[in-house]
Design a protein around this motif. Structure first.
Motif, mmCIF file in Angstrom:
data_model
loop_
_atom_site.group_PDB
_atom_site.id
_atom_site.type_symbol
_atom_site.label_atom_id
_atom_site.label_comp_id
_atom_site.label_asym_id
_atom_site.label_seq_id
_atom_site.Cartn_x
_atom_site.Cartn_y
_atom_site.Cartn_z
ATOM 1 N N HIS A 109 0.802 -1.220 0.000
ATOM 2 C CA HIS A 109 0.000 0.000 0.000
ATOM 3 C C HIS A 109 0.838 1.274 0.000
ATOM 4 O O HIS A 109 0.330 2.355 -0.291
ATOM 5 N N ALA A 110 2.134 1.181 0.292
ATOM 6 C CA ALA A 110 2.935 2.388 0.496
ATOM 7 C C ALA A 110 3.412 3.020 -0.806
ATOM 8 O O ALA A 110 3.793 4.194 -0.812
ATOM 9 N N ASN A 111 3.403 2.284 -1.916
ATOM 10 C CA ASN A 111 4.026 2.788 -3.149
ATOM 11 C C ASN A 111 3.077 2.740 -4.333
ATOM 12 O O ASN A 111 3.470 2.375 -5.445
ATOM 13 N N ARG A 112 1.803 3.095 -4.115
ATOM 14 C CA ARG A 112 0.876 3.096 -5.240
ATOM 15 C C ARG A 112 -0.206 4.155 -5.044
ATOM 16 O O ARG A 112 -0.386 4.692 -3.944
ATOM 17 N N ALA A 127 -14.582 -2.656 -1.739
ATOM 18 C CA ALA A 127 -14.537 -1.318 -1.145
ATOM 19 C C ALA A 127 -13.287 -1.311 -0.274
ATOM 20 O O ALA A 127 -13.285 -1.865 0.831
ATOM 21 N N LEU A 128 -12.211 -0.706 -0.776
ATOM 22 C CA LEU A 128 -10.886 -0.936 -0.203
ATOM 23 C C LEU A 128 -10.320 0.282 0.514
ATOM 24 O O LEU A 128 -10.425 1.414 0.039
ATOM 25 N N SER A 129 -9.684 0.016 1.646
ATOM 26 C CA SER A 129 -8.886 1.011 2.356
ATOM 27 C C SER A 129 -7.963 0.266 3.301
ATOM 28 O O SER A 129 -8.406 -0.297 4.299
ATOM 29 N N ASP A 130 -6.673 0.260 2.970
ATOM 30 C CA ASP A 130 -5.706 -0.499 3.765
ATOM 31 C C ASP A 130 -5.200 0.260 4.977
ATOM 32 O O ASP A 130 -4.656 -0.350 5.909
ATOM 33 N N GLU A 131 -5.330 1.590 4.980
ATOM 34 C CA GLU A 131 -4.879 2.423 6.096
ATOM 35 C C GLU A 131 -5.908 3.531 6.309
ATOM 36 O O GLU A 131 -6.407 4.104 5.342
ATOM 37 N N PRO A 132 -6.237 3.882 7.548
ATOM 38 C CA PRO A 132 -7.296 4.870 7.796
ATOM 39 C C PRO A 132 -6.913 6.301 7.413
ATOM 40 O O PRO A 132 -6.125 6.958 8.105
ATOM 41 N N GLY A 133 -7.449 6.774 6.301
ATOM 42 C CA GLY A 133 -7.317 8.173 5.931
ATOM 43 C C GLY A 133 -5.992 8.587 5.352
ATOM 44 O O GLY A 133 -5.768 9.778 5.094
ATOM 45 N N VAL A 134 -5.096 7.645 5.101
ATOM 46 C CA VAL A 134 -3.739 7.968 4.671
ATOM 47 C C VAL A 134 -3.672 8.221 3.166
ATOM 48 O O VAL A 134 -2.882 9.053 2.702
ATOM 49 N N TYR A 135 -4.489 7.496 2.404
ATOM 50 C CA TYR A 135 -4.441 7.570 0.946
ATOM 51 C C TYR A 135 -5.812 7.972 0.398
ATOM 52 O O TYR A 135 -6.833 7.832 1.070
ATOM 53 N N GLU A 136 -5.811 8.418 -0.870
ATOM 54 C CA GLU A 136 -7.079 8.703 -1.539
ATOM 55 C C GLU A 136 -7.699 7.379 -1.986
ATOM 56 O O GLU A 136 -7.434 6.876 -3.064
ATOM 57 N N ASP A 137 -8.536 6.842 -1.122
ATOM 58 C CA ASP A 137 -9.128 5.531 -1.361
ATOM 59 C C ASP A 137 -10.635 5.591 -1.112
ATOM 60 O O ASP A 137 -11.215 6.665 -0.984
ATOM 61 N N ALA A 161 7.372 3.738 5.100
ATOM 62 C CA ALA A 161 7.676 3.387 3.713
ATOM 63 C C ALA A 161 6.931 4.283 2.733
ATOM 64 O O ALA A 161 7.438 4.605 1.656
ATOM 65 N N ALA A 162 5.726 4.697 3.096
ATOM 66 C CA ALA A 162 4.958 5.594 2.234
ATOM 67 C C ALA A 162 5.581 6.981 2.202
ATOM 68 O O ALA A 162 5.644 7.637 1.158
ATOM 69 N N ASP A 163 6.067 7.437 3.341
ATOM 70 C CA ASP A 163 6.732 8.741 3.400
ATOM 71 C C ASP A 163 7.975 8.741 2.507
ATOM 72 O O ASP A 163 8.202 9.680 1.731
ATOM 73 N N THR A 164 8.769 7.672 2.586
ATOM 74 C CA THR A 164 9.974 7.561 1.763
ATOM 75 C C THR A 164 9.627 7.544 0.281
ATOM 76 O O THR A 164 10.250 8.242 -0.529
ATOM 77 N N TRP A 165 8.620 6.763 -0.101
ATOM 78 C CA TRP A 165 8.249 6.640 -1.506
ATOM 79 C C TRP A 165 7.700 7.963 -2.047
ATOM 80 O O TRP A 165 8.061 8.385 -3.153
ATOM 81 N N GLN A 166 6.857 8.617 -1.277
ATOM 82 C CA GLN A 166 6.276 9.864 -1.764
ATOM 83 C C GLN A 166 7.339 10.944 -1.944
ATOM 84 O O GLN A 166 7.275 11.740 -2.885
ATOM 85 N N GLN A 167 8.324 10.973 -1.042
ATOM 86 C CA GLN A 167 9.410 11.934 -1.213
ATOM 87 C C GLN A 167 10.262 11.586 -2.435
ATOM 88 O O GLN A 167 10.619 12.476 -3.234
ATOM 89 N N ALA A 168 10.581 10.303 -2.602
ATOM 90 C CA ALA A 168 11.427 9.890 -3.726
ATOM 91 C C ALA A 168 10.748 10.145 -5.068
ATOM 92 O O ALA A 168 11.407 10.495 -6.052
ATOM 93 N N MET A 169 9.433 9.982 -5.103
ATOM 94 C CA MET A 169 8.686 10.131 -6.348
ATOM 95 C C MET A 169 8.081 11.521 -6.510
ATOM 96 O O MET A 169 7.354 11.774 -7.468
#
Length: 472
Positions: A109-112, A127-137, A161-169
């Motif tokens: 979920h961290a890199n998509r 109806a998907l949400s892997d983390e509460p409120g973290v992503y646009e889902d 891992a999501a913080d790292t990916w979002q900064q890198a991308m």
């Protein structure tokens, strides 16, 4: 002769990081009246074990009835192939309406981008949400349509891992996070300030109820209500926090040696009580939503034809051995989970202490619905135990396997054995106090040899080679 209504529907209530002992019916301080009532109507398996100590391998293992090593998914971050045969795809092909509401976590979920199309894996409704409120889902979209003023409160912060990916991308996002940078899941217990009907757990409950109401009276259904809670971070409405007296919450049973090192870990008694407060409050919120879902089954009349399963993907140390979260060596706090199976017109209030595994759930569901169990499934149906008529077929000695990249573990009635890729071995004695495992001297050669034999034998028992088409 009067025949009972056959089971035609299945509801799986799936949680994340729920310890085996965190039920009121297990003597825990957790207030879980709806789940306790469910256990009173069915069978509570108090020695159920998952096949992985972390989310992704455990979830795909449960939903396929196959061990992680058989799937080639023994650690996190491995996308589940779209072609995988799940219990949902087996049932969907045979006419069942299949749905998963909430967490699935078959893809990292961290890199998509969570607004993009997602593989169905056999589900007609996702109806998907892997983390509460973290992503646009789906969860954020639902809150945006329901109460947009609550959007900025939803996310406690980005997973590391999501913080790292979002900064890198160089990902740009308008999502407001309560804490900048990678979050510490256990740093704070937050009170959900908007209406309790807007929390992630409430969304799972509401969407599940809506889905059940959308089914036609004669439609056969397989539904998973998949809650993120009680996984940290804890972000719950005040009334569930108010159910508990912070100062009276019990602390983990630490050894003298662990007490000596407690201060250096930062896990003071005060901090452990705060973490446990959030954990139990999150559990009670899920229990409240479970009550709403079960009430809908009663209202619709589906309860009389529905098999209900409650379980979790793994447990939580919650301060045991001065640890938080989950992982190696997959001791009982991590690998042992609650499992309740309630079927109409079957014996109620049963307590089953035989060792069973999460891979047994899919074959149990299919057997209950009268659907052939694919030979790829490595578990065994638990229905004989639910019926009160015997033991799972071809079970052999009681043993559970938990796997991860680089190590394997087995749990027998009295011991836990772990071997790692470098040949290191560990053996814990659980016969006297399962809550405080005692490591056995590795010089006990005969005891170690016996558990090595059991691990190898069980591995051979569950071997599933590709099918032959003829003799040669």
């Amino acid at each position: 002769m009067q025949h009972n209504m056959p089971i035609r529907d299945v509801l799986v209530i799936y949680t994340d990081q729920w310890r085996w002992d965190a039920l009121g019916s297990m003597g825990s301080p957790a207030q879980t009246p709806h789940l306790d009532a469910l256990a009173a109507r069915g069978t509570l398996f108090d020695h159920a074990f998952v096949q992985s100590p972390v989310c992704m391998p455990s979830r795909v293992s449960m939903l396929t009835g196959r061990y992680p090593s058989n799937l080639g998914i023994t650690h996190m971050g491995v996308p589940v192939p779209e072609s995988i045969e799940t219990v949902a795809s087996t049932l969907s092909r045979r006419g069942w309406h299949t749905a998963n509401v909430g967490k699935l976590h078959f893809l990292p979920h961290a890199n998509r981008d969570h607004s993009l199309p997602h593989p169905r894996y056999g589900f007609d409704v996702l109806a998907l949400s892997d983390e509460p409120g973290v992503y646009e889902d789906d969860y954020r979209a639902w809150v945006r349509a329901t109460c947009p003023a609550a959007l900025d409160e939803l996310s406690s912060g980005l997973p590391p891992a999501a913080d790292t990916w979002q900064q890198a991308m160089s990902v740009e996002s308008d999502i407001v996070h309560q804490h900048a940078g990678p979050r510490d899941d256990y740093a704070h217990v937050r009170t959900f300030e908007h209406g309790e009907e807007l929390t992630h757990s409430a969304w799972v409950g509401t969407r599940t109820v809506e889905h059940l109401r959308s089914l036609s009276p004669h439609e056969r259904s397989f539904t998973i209500a998949s809650f993120f809670s009680p996984h940290a971070p804890y972000h719950v409405p005040q009334r569930f926090l108010d159910l508990y007296d912070l100062e009276s919450l019990p602390l983990p049973a630490l050894t003298d040696s662990e007490r000596e090192h407690q201060a250096s870990t930062g896990l003071t008694d005060e901090r452990l009580r705060e973490i446990r407060h959030g954990y139990f409050a999150a559990i009670s919120e899920v229990d409240h939503q479970v009550g709403r879902i079960l009430a809908e089954l009663d209202r619709s009349g589906r309860a009389a034809s529905t098999l209900v399963v409650f379980t979790s993907d793994h447990g939580e140390w919650l301060g045991d051995h001065l640890r938080l979260s989950k992982g190696f060596p997959a001791d009982d706090a991590v690998s042992r989970v609650p499992l309740i199976v309630s079927a109409p017109d079957h014996p109620a209030a049963q307590r089953e202490n035989q060792i069973v595994e999460a891979v047994d759930i899919a074959p149990t569901v299919l057997t209950a619905l009268g659907v052939p169990v694919p030979p790829t499934m490595q578990g065994r149906s638990l229905l004989p135990l639910v019926h009160g008529t015997g033991t799972p077929a071809s079970r052999g000695p009681q043993i559970a396997i938990t796997e991860h990249l680089g190590w394997r573990s087995i749990r027998t009635p009295d011991y836990r054995y772990v071997i790692t890729r470098d040949g290191s071995e560990h053996l814990w004695d659980l016969s006297s106090n399962p809550l405080n495992e005692v490591e056995v001297d590795v010089d006990r050669a005969s005891l170690l040899a016996e558990h090595r034999r059991r691990l190898v034998q069980r591995t051979l028992e569950v071997e599933q080679p590709l099918p032959r088409t003829w003799a040669y």
